[in-house]
Motif scaffolding. Sequence first.
Motif, PDB file in Angstrom:
ATOM      1  N   PRO A   1      23.937  41.724  41.615  1.00 15.84           N
ATOM      2  CA  PRO A   1      24.937  42.786  41.445  1.00 15.84           C
ATOM      3  C   PRO A   1      24.339  44.187  41.569  1.00 15.84           C
ATOM      4  CG  PRO A   1      25.294  41.048  39.842  1.00 15.84           C
ATOM      5  CD  PRO A   1      23.976  40.749  40.502  1.00 15.84           C
ATOM      6  N   GLY A   2      23.148  44.383  41.013  1.00  9.72           N
ATOM      7  CA  GLY A   2      22.495  45.688  41.128  1.00  9.72           C
ATOM      8  C   GLY A   2      22.072  45.995  42.544  1.00  9.72           C
ATOM      9  N   LEU A   3      21.654  44.955  43.289  1.00 11.98           N
ATOM     10  CA  LEU A   3      21.241  45.160  44.676  1.00 11.98           C
ATOM     11  C   LEU A   3      22.433  45.515  45.556  1.00 11.98           C
ATOM     12  CD1 LEU A   3      18.692  42.204  44.999  1.00 11.98           C
ATOM     13  CD2 LEU A   3      18.191  44.641  44.718  1.00 11.98           C
ATOM     14  N   VAL A   4      23.580  44.921  45.264  1.00  8.80           N
ATOM     15  CA  VAL A   4      24.795  45.283  46.011  1.00  8.80           C
ATOM     16  C   VAL A   4      25.073  46.776  45.841  1.00  8.80           C
ATOM     17  CG1 VAL A   4      27.297  44.958  46.142  1.00  8.80           C
ATOM     18  CG2 VAL A   4      25.790  42.978  45.894  1.00  8.80           C
ATOM     19  N   GLN A   5      24.864  47.266  44.634  1.00 15.52           N
ATOM     20  CA  GLN A   5      25.072  48.690  44.372  1.00 15.52           C
ATOM     21  C   GLN A   5      24.009  49.534  45.068  1.00 15.52           C
ATOM     22  OE1 GLN A   5      27.734  50.045  42.594  1.00 15.52           O
ATOM     23  NE2 GLN A   5      26.930  51.972  43.424  1.00 15.52           N
ATOM     24  N   ASP A   6      22.733  49.147  44.922  1.00 14.54           N
ATOM     25  CA  ASP A   6      21.628  49.963  45.437  1.00 14.54           C
ATOM     26  C   ASP A   6      21.551  49.966  46.955  1.00 14.54           C
ATOM     27  OD1 ASP A   6      20.995  50.459  42.816  1.00 14.54           O
ATOM     28  OD2 ASP A   6      19.326  49.026  42.736  1.00 14.54           O
ATOM     29  N   ILE A   7      21.727  48.793  47.569  1.00 16.09           N
ATOM     30  CA  ILE A   7      21.531  48.676  49.019  1.00 16.09           C
ATOM     31  C   ILE A   7      22.813  48.943  49.790  1.00 16.09           C
ATOM     32  CG2 ILE A   7      20.851  47.106  50.882  1.00 16.09           C
ATOM     33  CD1 ILE A   7      19.084  45.630  48.845  1.00 16.09           C
ATOM     34  N   PHE A   8      23.935  48.502  49.238  1.00 15.21           N
ATOM     35  CA  PHE A   8      25.202  48.574  49.983  1.00 15.21           C
ATOM     36  C   PHE A   8      26.219  49.523  49.347  1.00 15.21           C
ATOM     37  CE2 PHE A   8      23.286  44.373  50.548  1.00 15.21           C
ATOM     38  CZ  PHE A   8      23.153  44.329  51.924  1.00 15.21           C
ATOM     39  N   GLY A   9      25.778  50.304  48.379  1.00 13.04           N
ATOM     40  CA  GLY A   9      26.671  51.272  47.764  1.00 13.04           C
ATOM     41  C   GLY A   9      27.836  50.664  47.014  1.00 13.04           C
ATOM     42  N   GLY A  10      27.669  49.410  46.546  1.00 11.81           N
ATOM     43  CA  GLY A  10      28.719  48.761  45.780  1.00 11.81           C
ATOM     44  C   GLY A  10      29.920  48.317  46.604  1.00 11.81           C
ATOM     45  N   ARG A  11      29.744  48.244  47.915  1.00 11.84           N
ATOM     46  CA  ARG A  11      30.863  47.846  48.781  1.00 11.84           C
ATOM     47  C   ARG A  11      31.273  46.393  48.521  1.00 11.84           C
ATOM     48  NH1 ARG A  11      28.775  49.227  54.649  1.00 11.84           N
ATOM     49  NH2 ARG A  11      30.817  48.364  55.238  1.00 11.84           N
ATOM     50  N   ASP A  12      32.522  46.103  48.801  1.00 10.28           N
ATOM     51  CA  ASP A  12      33.060  44.770  48.577  1.00 10.28           C
ATOM     52  C   ASP A  12      32.369  43.755  49.483  1.00 10.28           C
ATOM     53  OD1 ASP A  12      34.881  42.875  47.464  1.00 10.28           O
ATOM     54  OD2 ASP A  12      36.062  42.982  49.310  1.00 10.28           O
ATOM     55  N   MET A  13      32.036  42.591  48.911  1.00 10.20           N
ATOM     56  CA  MET A  13      31.402  41.503  49.659  1.00 10.20           C
ATOM     57  C   MET A  13      32.377  40.338  49.798  1.00 10.20           C
ATOM     58  SD  MET A  13      28.061  42.072  50.391  1.00 10.20           S
ATOM     59  CE  MET A  13      27.071  43.556  50.097  1.00 10.20           C
ATOM     60  N   ARG A  14      32.557  39.877  51.025  1.00 11.77           N
ATOM     61  CA  ARG A  14      33.435  38.738  51.282  1.00 11.77           C
ATOM     62  C   ARG A  14      32.598  37.491  51.586  1.00 11.77           C
ATOM     63  NH1 ARG A  14      36.042  43.305  52.634  1.00 11.77           N
ATOM     64  NH2 ARG A  14      38.322  43.371  52.451  1.00 11.77           N
ATOM     65  N   ASP A  15      33.205  36.337  51.407  1.00 14.00           N
ATOM     66  CA  ASP A  15      32.544  35.070  51.722  1.00 14.00           C
ATOM     67  C   ASP A  15      32.192  35.044  53.209  1.00 14.00           C
ATOM     68  OD1 ASP A  15      31.658  32.471  51.953  1.00 14.00           O
ATOM     69  OD2 ASP A  15      33.673  31.588  51.850  1.00 14.00           O
ATOM     70  N   GLY A  16      30.898  34.865  53.503  1.00 14.42           N
ATOM     71  CA  GLY A  16      30.443  34.900  54.890  1.00 14.42           C
ATOM     72  C   GLY A  16      30.145  33.545  55.485  1.00 14.42           C
ATOM     73  N   SER A  17      30.637  32.459  54.877  1.00 17.26           N
ATOM     74  CA  SER A  17      30.295  31.120  55.364  1.00 17.26           C
ATOM     75  C   SER A  17      30.770  30.875  56.795  1.00 17.26           C
ATOM     76  CB  SER A  17      30.871  30.054  54.429  1.00 17.26           C
ATOM     77  OG  SER A  17      32.266  30.213  54.276  1.00 17.26           O
TER      78      SER A  17
END
Length: 259
Positions: A19-35
């Motif tokens: 969760p912290g990496l999503v904030q730090d690397i991607f600016g907290g952008r929404d993540m969708r299932d990429g399967s």
Amino acid sequence: MVDGCPMPAVGAEAYDPWPGLVQDIFGGRDMRDGSNVIAIEMPYRAEDAAIVPVTLRTTIAPDDSRRIRSITLVIDQNPAPMAAKFELGPDASVSEISTRVRVNSYTNVHAVAELSDGKLYVTKTFVKASGGCSAPAAKNVEEAKSRLGRMRYRQFAASGQDPSSGRREAQIMIGHPNNSGLQMDQLTQLYIPAFFVNRLQLWQDDSPVLAMEGGISISEDPNVRFTYVTNGAKRFRAEARDTAGHVFQNEWKIDDPGS
């Protein structure tokens, strides 16, 4: 304690840095299932934590009008978690990328694809490995210096593909120690300063195929293998830069793509 009976001890949940990496690397952008967009393949238990193979493969449907703009590889528990960001050439149809990475401890590894619609799609795998970022270099200092910036290029017909389809596989190998900054000189007992390839760009003629922004998690002697579609180019070009400001360039003639 309940009714005079001690409660069983509850262990603390393992820390999840994602969760912290999503904030730090991607600016907290929404993540969708990429399967259905991106797949990541790595060995569950690595034989050598300093050279763990990883393959990123696009799984987006052929009739999907979107394309993948970039793929970011994140090794969650590494000291510098963002291992690499790959930018895919708009006309190269890159569908597979393989490289080798350092893994410092048991960890989840995430692949995040950004599509042309601006949305992010994520998938992950788990790897058991430890000590990869601090493992001593495989080559001695003098040998590493003699190989610095030396590039090799190999071209293949993509396995299982008719040559007339235009799909090709290629591989770029760069001589470089890619020091992580966490390795110790066995003679002086001092840490070796970080020194690594932080940018690699590839073109067929003047058309971009693939670019990589790299960090300390990319293994010694960076090696990138990828699948793309030829545009009939007669030459392949590469340019790499490292953290000391060196610029390495080379180009190679390409055989007739239809042969």
